[in-house]
Each structure stands twice: as C-alpha cells, then as structure tokens.
Design a protein around this motif. Sequence first.
Motif, short mmCIF file in Angstrom:
data_model
loop_
_atom_site.label_atom_id
_atom_site.label_comp_id
_atom_site.label_asym_id
_atom_site.label_seq_id
_atom_site.Cartn_x
_atom_site.Cartn_y
_atom_site.Cartn_z
N VAL A 157 6.36 5.94 3.87
CA VAL A 157 7.12 6.10 5.27
C VAL A 157 7.10 4.92 6.08
N MET A 158 8.31 4.61 6.58
CA MET A 158 8.30 3.46 7.48
C MET A 158 8.73 3.98 8.78
N PHE A 159 8.55 3.46 10.04
CA PHE A 159 8.97 3.74 11.50
C PHE A 159 8.78 2.67 12.31
N LEU A 180 7.47 -2.39 13.68
CA LEU A 180 7.46 -1.72 12.37
C LEU A 180 6.13 -1.52 11.97
N TRP A 181 6.04 -0.34 11.35
CA TRP A 181 4.86 0.11 10.79
C TRP A 181 5.22 0.86 9.36
N ILE A 182 4.13 1.23 8.38
CA ILE A 182 4.00 1.82 7.42
C ILE A 182 2.98 2.69 7.19
N SER A 183 3.14 3.66 6.65
CA SER A 183 1.97 4.62 6.21
C SER A 183 2.04 5.43 4.80
N ASP A 184 0.97 5.44 4.14
CA ASP A 184 0.76 6.51 3.09
C ASP A 184 0.25 7.77 3.32
N GLY A 185 0.09 8.07 4.76
CA GLY A 185 -0.28 9.44 4.94
C GLY A 185 -1.75 9.61 5.42
N THR A 186 -2.40 8.40 5.28
CA THR A 186 -3.82 8.32 5.67
C THR A 186 -3.95 7.35 6.88
N GLU A 187 -4.98 7.56 7.68
CA GLU A 187 -5.44 6.67 8.81
C GLU A 187 -5.63 5.06 8.27
N GLU A 188 -6.19 5.08 7.31
CA GLU A 188 -6.63 3.61 6.76
C GLU A 188 -5.45 3.13 6.26
N GLY A 189 -4.26 3.87 5.74
CA GLY A 189 -3.08 3.46 5.00
C GLY A 189 -1.98 3.22 6.13
#
Length: 602
Positions: A157-159, A180-189
């Motif tokens: 997810v991007m946001f 802009l940020w991106i996440s794979d659902g983990t804190e480190e990701g």
Amino acid sequence: MNKYFTIAVALCSVFAGSAADVVLPEGMIALTPEGVELTSEGIDNITQNKKPIVKTDNNLIFFTAKTAEEGDELWVSGLTPETTKMVKDINIGAVGSNPSYLTVVGNKVYFVAETSEAGAELWVSDGTEAGTKMVKDIYPGEMGSSPFGLSKYQDKVMFFAMDEESEFVPTIGIDPEKWLWISDGTEEGTIRLGKNPTRQNNYDGDAGVIVEANGLAFYVGYNLEMNETLYVSDGTPEGTKAVKNINPKATPGESFQTASAAIDWLTPVNNKWVVFRAETVAEVTGTTDMGSEIWVSDGTAEGTKWIGFDFAKGETNGLPTGTQFACGRSYGDVLYFRADDGVHNVEPCIFDLSQPIEEGVNPRSLVDVNHWGGNAYLSSWPSNFHMYGDFLFMQANGGYFLEGDETEYASGYSLWRLDLATLSNLQYSMHWCGTEIFKGNQRDNSSWFENVGTKMFFVAQDADSNMELWCMDSPDAAPAKVVDLPENGNMHSLMNINENLYFASMGTKALYRYIVAGGDPGSVTSVTASNVKIYPTVSNDVINIESEQAVTSVKLFNVQGAQVMESGATTQISVVTYPSGLYLMVVSLEDGTNICKKVIVE
C-alpha cells in the motif's frame, strides 16, 4: 430452503408501500444487526470517498459502522448476517476510531484509524481481532501522521503521511507537508519514499491520488525547480522521482522556478498508461499556450507527452479553452471520458490508446448530447460510464426528440446509452425502453452501475430525494425499481460477489445482500479465488474444476433459473449436449461452501 436461482420475473419487480410496511424482495436481507449504523459514505467518485466499502480477494466485505457503545469502528462481513461483526474496538469507548481510506491489498485491508494515544495512523486487518493492528506509529505522540490517499501498489500500500521532518522541515515552504510512503503491513517494511510533498487541496478530481500503471505508481508532486508536476515511484526511494517538467514556463521572482502543471484526473488505462489533464504552454507546443489539455504517460520522460493538438479549441474569457477532461473509465485500451472540444462544450469523448493520435479522429468527441434549442455549446456533463452488453451507459443532461415528434424535450441528468457498434447514436432512456425514470426535465441521477449475471443494477430516483435500487434485465429492457426503502434509501457501493448483489443504504444505514443468480453463499469466505479454479469459462466441450477441497456436487442452471444438470463428486463436466448460451455453475465443497461461476457454452 436454499435457492440457487431467483426467478427472473421476481428479480426486478417493483415493491411499493409506505415506509412502515415495506417488504424486502425475496432473496434480499440486511446483513448488519439492529442497532448498528453504517457510516460508510456513498460518494460515487471513488477517489473522493474517504470511507468506502471494499471487498478483499477472499470475499470479505469491510465497511465502517457505529454503535452507541463502541462508536465508529471497522466492521467485516463474510456475506451472511452471522459473519457480520465489528472487527475490533480500536479506540475503546463511544468516540470510536473513525476508520477511513479503506484499501484492499489481497486478503487484507489497510486503513487509517484514530486513537487517543497515537492519533491517526496506518492500520491493517485480515478481518480478525488478532489480525488487526497499527502498522507503524509514523509520527509518535497524540498528533499522528494522518495518512491519506491510500492506494494499492502491487502487493503493498502507498500513501501520503506527515512525520516530524515533513512538518518542521518542509521541502518547498513553511507549511507542514505529507510525503510518499509505502508499507507491506509490517513496521520494518513501512518506509518513506521521498521528501517531495503532494497536493492536499482538491481541484476537480481529488488530492492525494495514486494510480498504478506500467509497473509504476503515478501521483502529483512538487519540487522547487518544477513546481507541481508528474511523479512516479517503483516502490523504492531511488525510483521515486519527477518524470519531467510538464509546465516549463519560467516564473521570475517567485519561489518556484517554473509554473504549476495543474494536473488533475490521473486515469489509468489498461495498466499501461495514465491519461490526465495539465496546463499546456507555448514552451511545450512550440506555438502558443493552449490551457489545460490532454496528456498521456507511460512513466518515462519520453513517453510523457501532450497529445499534440489543441483538443479544446478557441478561447473562453480571453484565455485558451480548457478541456475539462474528467470522469474517465477505460475498457481495455479504450478510454471513455468527458471533455470540451471547443465546439460542443463538455460531452462524451473517446480515446483509443492502441491507435495513432490524430486530430479530429483520436481522441475525439463522440456525440452532442445537450443541444437544447439548437445551441451546440451547452454541456451534458456525462459521468458514471459503464459497459453493459454492447452499450455504454452513463448519466448525462441533454435534449431529445421522440420518433415522429419535432418537439425537443429536456432530460435532466438521466440515464443514457451509447451504441458501441456504431460509436454514435446516443439514446436517451425514453427512446429505447419506453420508461423515463423521473418524468419531465428532472434528474434521475443514475449511478453505481453494477452487472450481476445477465442484469444491470444501478441507483436512481423517480422522485426528489428518493434514490433507490433499480434493475434492467437486458440493455433493451425497461428499468424497474427493485425495492423502495423507507424515505430516501440512498443506496450506494453496489458489488457483485459470486454473482449476487451487495449494497449499502445511507437511508437505513445498513448493508444488504440480494441473491440474484447464485444461491445461499454459505461460508464463501473460507475459499479464495486461488483455491478453486473453474476453466475454461467459455467451452463447447468440457469444463474443469480444480479445488484444494473435495467437490461434493456440481449443478448447472440456465438463465431462466432452471436446473439443467446435477452431478456428484467430479472434477470435470461435459457441456457438449447443452444449447449455446450463458449458464451458472454452482460447485459445492465438502465444508458446505458454494462457489458460483458464470460459464458460456458455445
């Protein structure tokens, strides 16, 4: 008793009655319990809807709702009343966490939730309480990072969000920014991709829009050299950058070196290109400034270009006429949109990106819907483009003539259709089905189109403030009201899941299921699309079934609702002896799950 098919005649019946005694049609039930009020919003411009209803790949419906005790929280439905429940009381107490920006990535939903300890931050849920958590406290403390513009990018997810640096050390000015940020659902990701801000105020489409095409995420960004321009990201900090300076007109003495591109309505086409409107100046055209014109991009500098001609010719109030490109909807390489061609004002248009760009041919205006009183420059402002059968349906405001009648009638914002076989001959509903939904020069405001089986459902009104559920059995059939909920039903978020219809009502503040061409959906959430494969769906020979669970039975129904075949445990059925046409296959598995799939016998 479970029914695998609802009789077609009953499916589109009109159910009349007072608000107090309205009876739901057979096969329609409320999924949300008494005392629960849906808070999801019915905004059909999806990019502007901060509280949408979404469906995960494993057929869980996520939405927001409130109760007196828990406030506004995240809810989930497994397509039955028994599986519809609050996911988690994120912010304990009656205030609630006000979930927003619900965005699906696979079998999970990302969203923004507010707590008294962390403020508004990024959360993720798989539909269980244990699997619902804050992803990362991006801006520690009660302030929160207030993410917005959540969008799926590949399997992440991007946001845009604010951290301490973007608030106190902004890139282009003194106001706090969101980067802009991106996440794979983990804190480190969960990582920041850049230090360029995006637009936080709305022009016409929406601010904070991120769209995916050609393996990249496209969005509007700013830097001091290029001002506002087109940015792309491949999900890494190194691959997050401005594509090119779209408006290179110099601005001496100002903070930015060049002028703003004024980009709006970023519209992905067939996962290859993005089409949008942007300010188009003499430094680009080589001749004169042309105002807001149509651009296309594949994410590269050389592939990001103005279409090469002035789509909206002429001047308005001494300035170049802008295209007002908006409301795009693509089918394959073909994009339907509304725009001003400088002759007919804002009307339906077409752009086939697989074909050469040629002035007057591609892209072009399709037809002048609003020609009231012979004035070709009136606008119809079409929107909600939707394909059903061989026709493109839309909401538009125009004038029409009855056969053999020279009187011109006004339609209001009503249901129109375009014959795709000719790409012309736009017809108003009264012409082709004998039924005008809201009689006279009134707005039926047709929207939320959704195909289910052989039918098309949509929301419209036949009286002021009475947006209800309507149905068409075929593109030539007369629209019929399916149900009239108390006062203004104000339906929205129509979804086709396993060839059944799901929708919400802002009037009753409830979520509904309508069994259209399937049966009792049972525990469909226990089986994902990857667990069961039915192929080929178009065949004149055999159809195969692959499942991780044992198949207990297979049934086949024709479009009249009659069962034409039933077998026991099997992984293959023959359709050689059946007449050509559309059928519904219902595969039952050992855990009681029913999988419904449309198949076509050639």
